[in-house]
Write a protein that holds these residues in place. Structure first.
Motif, short mmCIF file in Angstrom:
data_model
loop_
_atom_site.label_atom_id
_atom_site.label_comp_id
_atom_site.label_asym_id
_atom_site.label_seq_id
_atom_site.Cartn_x
_atom_site.Cartn_y
_atom_site.Cartn_z
N ILE A 462 0.88 -1.17 0.00
CA ILE A 462 0.00 0.00 0.00
C ILE A 462 0.92 1.22 0.00
CG2 ILE A 462 -1.72 1.31 1.33
CD1 ILE A 462 -2.70 -1.41 2.37
N ASP A 463 0.83 2.01 -1.07
CA ASP A 463 1.70 3.18 -1.18
C ASP A 463 0.94 4.43 -0.80
OD1 ASP A 463 3.91 1.69 -1.96
OD2 ASP A 463 3.12 1.56 -4.01
N ASN A 464 1.67 5.54 -0.80
CA ASN A 464 1.06 6.84 -0.51
C ASN A 464 0.22 6.82 0.77
OD1 ASN A 464 2.18 7.72 -2.91
ND2 ASN A 464 0.40 6.99 -4.05
N LEU A 465 0.83 6.35 1.78
CA LEU A 465 0.16 6.24 3.08
C LEU A 465 -0.33 7.60 3.57
CD1 LEU A 465 -0.24 3.97 5.05
CD2 LEU A 465 1.93 4.56 6.11
N THR A 466 0.50 8.60 3.32
CA THR A 466 0.15 9.94 3.78
C THR A 466 0.16 10.87 2.58
OG1 THR A 466 2.44 10.55 4.07
CG2 THR A 466 1.38 9.49 5.93
N ASP A 467 -0.08 12.14 2.83
CA ASP A 467 -0.05 13.09 1.71
C ASP A 467 1.38 13.50 1.39
OD1 ASP A 467 0.71 14.63 3.79
OD2 ASP A 467 -1.00 16.00 3.72
N GLY A 468 2.35 12.77 1.90
CA GLY A 468 3.74 13.04 1.53
C GLY A 468 4.46 13.98 2.48
N THR A 469 3.75 14.52 3.45
CA THR A 469 4.45 15.39 4.42
C THR A 469 4.79 14.58 5.66
OG1 THR A 469 2.29 16.20 5.11
CG2 THR A 469 3.51 17.57 3.56
N ASP A 470 4.19 14.91 6.77
CA ASP A 470 4.50 14.16 7.98
C ASP A 470 3.77 12.83 7.99
OD1 ASP A 470 6.02 16.22 9.11
OD2 ASP A 470 4.16 17.26 9.65
N CYS A 471 4.42 11.82 8.53
CA CYS A 471 3.71 10.55 8.67
C CYS A 471 3.04 10.52 10.03
CB CYS A 471 4.67 9.38 8.53
SG CYS A 471 3.78 7.83 8.59
N ALA A 472 1.89 11.20 10.11
CA ALA A 472 1.12 11.17 11.35
C ALA A 472 -0.13 10.38 11.03
CB ALA A 472 0.79 12.59 11.79
N VAL A 594 11.43 6.12 16.94
CA VAL A 594 12.11 5.81 15.67
C VAL A 594 12.52 7.15 15.06
CG1 VAL A 594 10.98 3.62 15.09
CG2 VAL A 594 9.83 5.77 14.54
N PHE A 595 13.61 7.16 14.32
CA PHE A 595 14.06 8.41 13.71
C PHE A 595 14.30 8.23 12.20
CE2 PHE A 595 15.26 8.68 18.22
CZ PHE A 595 14.54 9.82 18.55
N PRO A 596 13.21 8.10 11.42
CA PRO A 596 13.38 7.95 9.97
C PRO A 596 13.90 9.26 9.37
CG PRO A 596 11.07 8.32 10.51
CD PRO A 596 11.79 8.18 11.82
N THR A 597 14.75 9.16 8.35
CA THR A 597 15.28 10.39 7.78
C THR A 597 14.34 10.98 6.72
OG1 THR A 597 16.61 9.18 6.18
CG2 THR A 597 17.66 9.74 8.28
N ARG A 598 13.33 10.22 6.31
CA ARG A 598 12.19 10.72 5.51
C ARG A 598 10.95 10.14 6.18
NH1 ARG A 598 15.98 12.38 3.43
NH2 ARG A 598 16.65 12.49 1.26
N PRO A 599 9.81 10.81 6.05
CA PRO A 599 8.62 10.22 6.67
C PRO A 599 8.30 8.84 6.06
CG PRO A 599 8.19 12.46 5.91
CD PRO A 599 9.54 12.08 5.38
N TYR A 600 7.85 7.93 6.89
CA TYR A 600 7.38 6.65 6.34
C TYR A 600 6.18 6.94 5.45
CZ TYR A 600 10.18 4.81 10.18
OH TYR A 600 11.20 4.54 11.04
N ASP A 601 6.09 6.19 4.33
CA ASP A 601 5.02 6.51 3.41
C ASP A 601 4.32 5.29 2.82
OD1 ASP A 601 3.43 8.33 2.06
OD2 ASP A 601 4.63 8.14 0.23
#
Ligand code: FRU
Length: 624
Positions: A462-472, A594-601
């Motif tokens: 499943i891609d595009n979990l978020t709108d591409g900004t923060d993974c909240a 966790v400290f991802p260097t890009r938001p999880y998506d």
């Protein structure tokens, strides 16, 4: 360095032992008296002296000189040769600040300035979107939490003068819904009796202490080298905004001179119409009673040899809960935060279930039985909010003493986990605490996407979990392992960094593995009173086993036997730098940073060794 050059020139010419360095245009002047004392003379009134901080500096002693014997120096890491960030030092109308233990050639003297404002706009990449954090500075334990007149008060261990542990104050935030928090000024400041360590607050409904009906009474530990750890009291008659310290503090000292004697939790015990205090005393919890919150009588102690070993008891709580919702069958739960002792290293929260007769606690289980309130590595100092009626709501600090001071964060350090509602359930003849996220968290849902159920015999993305900004996001799902031996998913980003969350049916475990989650090597000196760094070895580093033990890069696991089985309901909260999992209404809670260097998506579901199904998957975007 201009000012310093002038100072040095003046020093050369001076016949007296001190030099005065003028900078009237900036509204203050510096008077360096030798190399270890500088007086800052404020000539233009301002709210704050803005201090430059360098986290690797030693601690200077900074004191607002008001002429009172209560003036107390704060330990502040003033910049020696580079500035990490700034903190405000309130002047409260006074004109002199003394600064000791930092040389006249330090960089800080050039970066001091006066201001009536302090910019708290966020500058930290990892600041959570929806978890509570201080605006700036350091936070550890939530303490003194109490509900009164529609407001939840969250006080917390707070250093306003830097993002490392020190200068303990009670910071203060309030909320009407446990989700949206308003930041207020610190409620209780470090004083000459010591740091203001953890404690609790009660609503004095019957005016037992004499400060008025419904006064808020805070009981806390003062901690200093001079006086040790002693229990003190303060009261508030303005709904918890400000507190007055009791003039005869301390109210309780250890009868045997114990060094570790802290974090009093006080509650009203209706059967005996008295207050009970439970306070951590090295490897025990001690009980005391009182009728006026000032005079305390020792009752008993419990704990040595019980639960995870080795340990140091801290931050107790003691609550009564119905078993399986049956109010005719109430049990007492002793919450014990231990450091070290976590099964994954460092600090964690365990609990004991038993009975209490107003004097002593009797545990239902044998000493070697350990029950965990949370199976992650970043759940500590969890205690409950007082005065919430039939509800029992706990709040953790989301970190671990092993690396709390060196997380990749600057402006603020420390966040709370989501509030959890505690209930008791029985499983295989044992009584356990379920810690489920409070229903109020539903207010965070901004947008929800339902995904049709799917069978798994391999992968499903499943891609595009978020709108591409923060993974909240919140991820809800029902997983039925069926014949699969392993079923789960990777929560991953474009760089391939991932948190692996899966059910290992052979081992009977829920696992959250953060070994590849982003930044996983938190290196640096682990200074301070809490040096319990577990050394990692190369062997450990190479191993991918979930028992893998280093400070940060590891997996944590929980026994699935706590759940009902066949199908598992997972409710997962992801924020900028945390993942919290609640299974089957909190029978398992697991909290990890966790400290991802890009938001999880994205999500990559998989099963191994058989067919599994995922149903009722809903992806909620979260925000305040
Ligand atoms: C737990 C603790 C408490 C103490 C406080 C000091 O994290 O060590 O025992 O009161 O932190 O900040």
């Amino acid at each position: 360095m201009k000012k310093n050059l002038i100072c040095l020139a003046l020093a050369g010419m001076a016949v007296t032992a001190f030099t005065a360095c003028q900078s009237q245009s900036e509204g203050f002047s510096l008077e360096h008296q030798g190399d270890t004392l500088t007086l800052v003379h404020i000539t233009r009134p301002a709210k704050y002296l803005i201090l430059p901080i360098q986290e690797t500096s030693g601690e200077a002693k900074v004191r607002l000189e008001t002429g009172s014997p209560a003036d107390c120096a704060m330990d502040i890491r003033l910049a020696m040769d580079s500035v990490d960030y700034y903190v405000p030092f309130a002047l409260n109308g006074h004109a002199t600040v003394s600064i000791r233990r930092i040389g006249a050639d330090a960089l800080c003297w050039d970066s001091l300035r006066l201001s009536d404002t302090f910019d708290t706009a966020n500058r930290d990449y990892y600041r959570p979107v929806y978890h509570h954090t201080p605006l700036y500075g350091w936070m550890n334990d939530p303490n003194g939490m109490v509900y009164k007149d529609g407001e939840y008060h969250l006080y917390y261990q707070y250093n306003p003068y830097g993002s490392k542990w020190g200068n303990m104050h009670w910071g203060h935030s309030v909320s009407r819904d446990l989700i949206h928090w308003q930041h207020l000024d610190p409620a209780i400041a470090r004083d000459t009796l010591g740091h203001i360590f953890s404690g609790s607050t009660v609503v004095d409904k019957d005016n037992t202490a004499g400060y008025g009906k419904d006064a808020l009474i805070a009981l806390y530990t003062s901690a200093s080298d001079k006086y040790g750890q002693i229990q003190c009291m303060a009261y508030s008659t303005d709904n918890g905004r400000t507190y007055t310290k009791y003039e005869h503090n301390p109210i309780l000292t250890p009868f045997d001179g114990l060094k570790d004697f802290r974090d009093p939790k006080v509650f009203w015990y209706e059967p005996d119409k008295k207050w009970i205090m439970i306070v951590s005393a090295d490897k025990n919890m001690r009980f005391y009673s009182s009728t006026d919150l000032k005079e305390w009588t020792y009752l008993s102690q419990f704990g040595e040899g019980y639960g995870a070993q080795p340990n140091q008891f801290e931050c107790p709580d003691f609550v009564q809960l119905p078993v399986d919702g049956n109010k005719d069958n109430m049990k007492w739960v002793m919450i014990v935060n231990i450091n070290p002792g976590c099964m994954f290293g460092g600090s964690a929260t365990e609990y004991f279930v038993g009975t209490f007769d107003g004097k002593a606690f009797k545990c239902d289980t044998k000493p070697q039985v350990t029950k965990w309130l949370d199976y992650g590595k970043d759940h500590y100092a969890a205690v409950c909010i007082s005065n919430t009626g039939d509800r029992t709501i706990a709040l953790p600090w989301m970190s671990n003493w092993q690396y709390a001071n060196i997380t990749p964060i600057k402006q603020y350090r420390g966040a709370n986990g989501l509030p959890r509602e505690l209930t008791l359930y029985t499983k295989d003849g044992q009584t356990y605490v379920a810690a489920n996220v409070v229903p109020e968290a539903k207010a965070l849902r901004k947008d929800s996407r339902a995904v049709e159920g799917f069978s798994l015999n391999g992968e499903h993305r499943i891609d595009n979990l978020t709108d591409g900004t923060d993974c909240a996001v919140e991820l809800e799902m029902d997983i039925t392992p069926g014949s699969a031996q392993t079923v789960g998913f990777d929560l991953l980003n474009e760089k391939g960094e991932k948190v692996k969350i899966y059910l290992d049916m052979k081992a009977g475990r829920l696992v959250m593995d953060r070994t590849e989650s982003g930044i996983t090597q938190l290196d640096g000196p682990n200074k301070g009173n809490y040096d319990v760094h577990v050394k990692e070895t190369d062997d450990h580093r190479k191993s991918l086993s979930v028992n893998y033990r280093n400070d940060f890069a590891l997996g944590t696991w929980a026994p699935l036997a706590l759940c009902n089985g066949k199908t598992y309901h997972l409710d997962i909260f992801v924020d900028k730098c945390s993942v919290e999992i609640f299974v089957d209404g909190g029978r398992i809670a697991m909290t990890n940073l966790v400290f991802p260097t890009r938001p999880y998506d994205g999500l990559r579901f998989y099963s191994e060794g058989g067919q599994a199904t995922v149903n009722n998957l809903t992806i909620h975007s979260l925000g305040l």
